[in-house]
Design a protein around this motif. Structure first.
Motif, mmCIF file in Angstrom:
data_model
loop_
_atom_site.group_PDB
_atom_site.id
_atom_site.type_symbol
_atom_site.label_atom_id
_atom_site.label_comp_id
_atom_site.label_asym_id
_atom_site.label_seq_id
_atom_site.Cartn_x
_atom_site.Cartn_y
_atom_site.Cartn_z
ATOM 1 N N GLY A 129 45.567 38.956 47.954
ATOM 2 C CA GLY A 129 45.416 38.277 46.677
ATOM 3 C C GLY A 129 46.738 37.819 46.082
ATOM 4 O O GLY A 129 46.821 36.760 45.446
ATOM 5 N N PRO A 175 41.952 35.050 47.460
ATOM 6 C CA PRO A 175 40.895 36.065 47.534
ATOM 7 C C PRO A 175 40.153 36.004 48.868
ATOM 8 O O PRO A 175 40.066 34.954 49.509
ATOM 9 C CB PRO A 175 39.979 35.701 46.368
ATOM 10 N N SER A 181 41.243 41.724 45.867
ATOM 11 C CA SER A 181 41.932 40.471 46.190
ATOM 12 C C SER A 181 41.776 39.442 45.069
ATOM 13 O O SER A 181 42.570 38.510 44.954
ATOM 14 C CB SER A 181 41.417 39.894 47.512
ATOM 15 N N ASN A 182 40.752 39.607 44.227
ATOM 16 C CA ASN A 182 40.569 38.758 43.048
ATOM 17 C C ASN A 182 41.268 39.317 41.812
ATOM 18 O O ASN A 182 41.907 38.588 41.059
ATOM 19 C CB ASN A 182 39.078 38.599 42.738
#
Length: 423
Positions: free
Chosen positions: A75, A80, A214-215
């Motif tokens: 990220g 993402p 990852s976001n």
């Protein structure tokens, strides 16, 4: 006096705000780790093998940290994981793959809703059945999850610390063997323990967290190499608390239930009921409260991950404050309303849901996600010069191998149980 109290409150507020400006993301991640499944597994390990498999939980936490580190670096330096899927497969295939993965999240939400409701029902002395309580749990989960990221982070962190205090209190008064606990950190595999060790790892390396972290690094403001040390400190704190919490459950089971002659668990709430006869009603209440809160706390990050996954796969900019984000979350979380229906139609008890539904994620969702994550952090198009080196690849490959080993170990039992339901 009032000025002093006011000043103290201001200091505490400022300290908390400063903490959450830097840390807190890992507490959202480990909320899904500390759920009904992990409590059931830890209790079973303590009853069957005493303290001897403590090392397994520590190793599983290290694997979880490793996986989350990959996800966070993806990220920070790339994109993402859901966006990576879209880049490689296109929108249609990504949405189809997302649907396959999300079946696990829906099943997970159903069993977590049932587990929370069952715990509350027992705490109420059975005055209200768990089925109607599942409706209230679902509504509360929807309302809690529509908070923006910062609000959710603080709520879930507070709940984790309350859980930690409750289980530490019960464990501390159970007179555990210090020597036995110390010996549990030495790796060993007692006969017949392999399946449980697999369950330990499977309940710690949570596939949905790979998409979520990852976001959320962007929500946290972690966008450069300078943020990596902070991210890793955050992971160490979050998983450290999760390990202590889960090991507290194991210690109670090993110190109290195993000597009392318990050999197996019929439910994840059995330890709470059993503690009443040996330690007093207060221990029952605290344990069951913890089990219910842990199950509830797991619902939100699981369904948030689904929203991020589908929005990324569609190529839509994701903002947790947007109405569309909250709507998708609310609809997904409403699947918890199916828990009573599953109980009636298929005759599945709450503990059967806890064991069987979580297995889908371990057999299907985890291997797929582990491969995607490993691929993504080695893709130069995405990561640039921040791809994995040889050392990191050697470590990260462990996660991929374990994901497939866990699936292979769990598949026969899952198919047998599924077949029995159909028959």
């Amino acid at each position: 006096m009032s000025d002093t109290i006011f000043g103290t409150r201001e200091q505490l507020r400022d300290t908390a705000s400063g903490f959450f400006q830097q840390y807190g993301l890992a507490f959202v991640m480990v909320a899904s780790v500390v759920g009904a499944g992990s409590i059931f597994v830890a209790s079973s390990v303590g009853i069957q093998y005493g303290y001897t498999l403590i090392w397994g939980f520590v190793a599983a936490a290290l694997i979880g940290v490793m996986a989350q580190d990959m996800s966070a670096r993806l990220g920070i330096f790339g994109e993402p994981l859901g966006t990576f899927m879209r880049r490689k497969f296109g929108e249609r295939v990504s949405l189809a793959l997302g649907a396959v993965l999300s079946v696990g999240a829906i099943l997970w939400t159903i069993e977590l809703t049932a587990a929370t409701a069952k715990g509350v029902s027992v705490l109420l002395g059975g005055a209200v059945g768990w089925q109607p309580l599942a409706v209230a749990v679902t509504v509360l989960a929807v309302l809690t999850g529509v908070l923006n990221y910062e609000g959710l982070e603080r709520v879930m962190t507070a709940m984790l610390f309350v859980l930690l205090a409750a289980y530490l209190l019960v464990a501390g008064t159970s007179s555990p063997s210090a020597l036995g606990i110390a010996g549990g950190f030495v790796p060993s595999l007692p006969g017949g323990s392999l399946t449980l060790v697999a369950s330990v790892v499977g309940s710690t390396a949570i596939w949905s967290n790979f998409f979520l972290e990852s976001n959320l690094v962007a929500e946290k403001g972690w966008t450069s190499a300078e943020d990596v040390p902070t991210m890793r400190k955050d992971l160490a704190m979050g998983y450290g608390i999760a390990v202590v919490l889960i090991l507290s459950v194991l210690v109670v089971s090993a110190a109290v239930l195993r000597p009392a002659g318990y050999e197996e668990l019929r439910s994840f709430i059995t330890p709470g009921r059993a503690l009443g006869s040996t330690m007093g009603q207060w221990a029952t209440v605290l344990f069951l409260f913890g089990a219910s809160a842990a199950a509830f706390n797991s619902i939100m990050p699981v369904m948030w991950a689904v929203v991020y996954l589908f929005q990324n796969a569609r190529g839509v900019a994701v903002d947790s404050a947007n109405r569309s984000f909250k709507l998708i979350y609310a609809v997904g979380t409403a699947s918890g309303l199916l828990a009573p229906l599953v109980n009636v139609v298929f005759g599945l008890s709450v503990v059967e849901m806890v064991v069987l539904f979580a297995a889908y994620s371990g057999i299907v969702s985890l291997p797929i996600t582990a491969v995607l994550l490993f691929w993504a952090v080695n893709d130069e198009e995405v990561m640039g010069d921040r791809t994995n080196g040889l050392g990191l690849n050697a470590l990260n490959a462990v996660l991929v191998v374990l994901a497939f080993v866990l699936a292979a170990i769990s598949l026969p039992g899952f198919l047998q149980s599924f077949g029995e339901i159909l028959l």
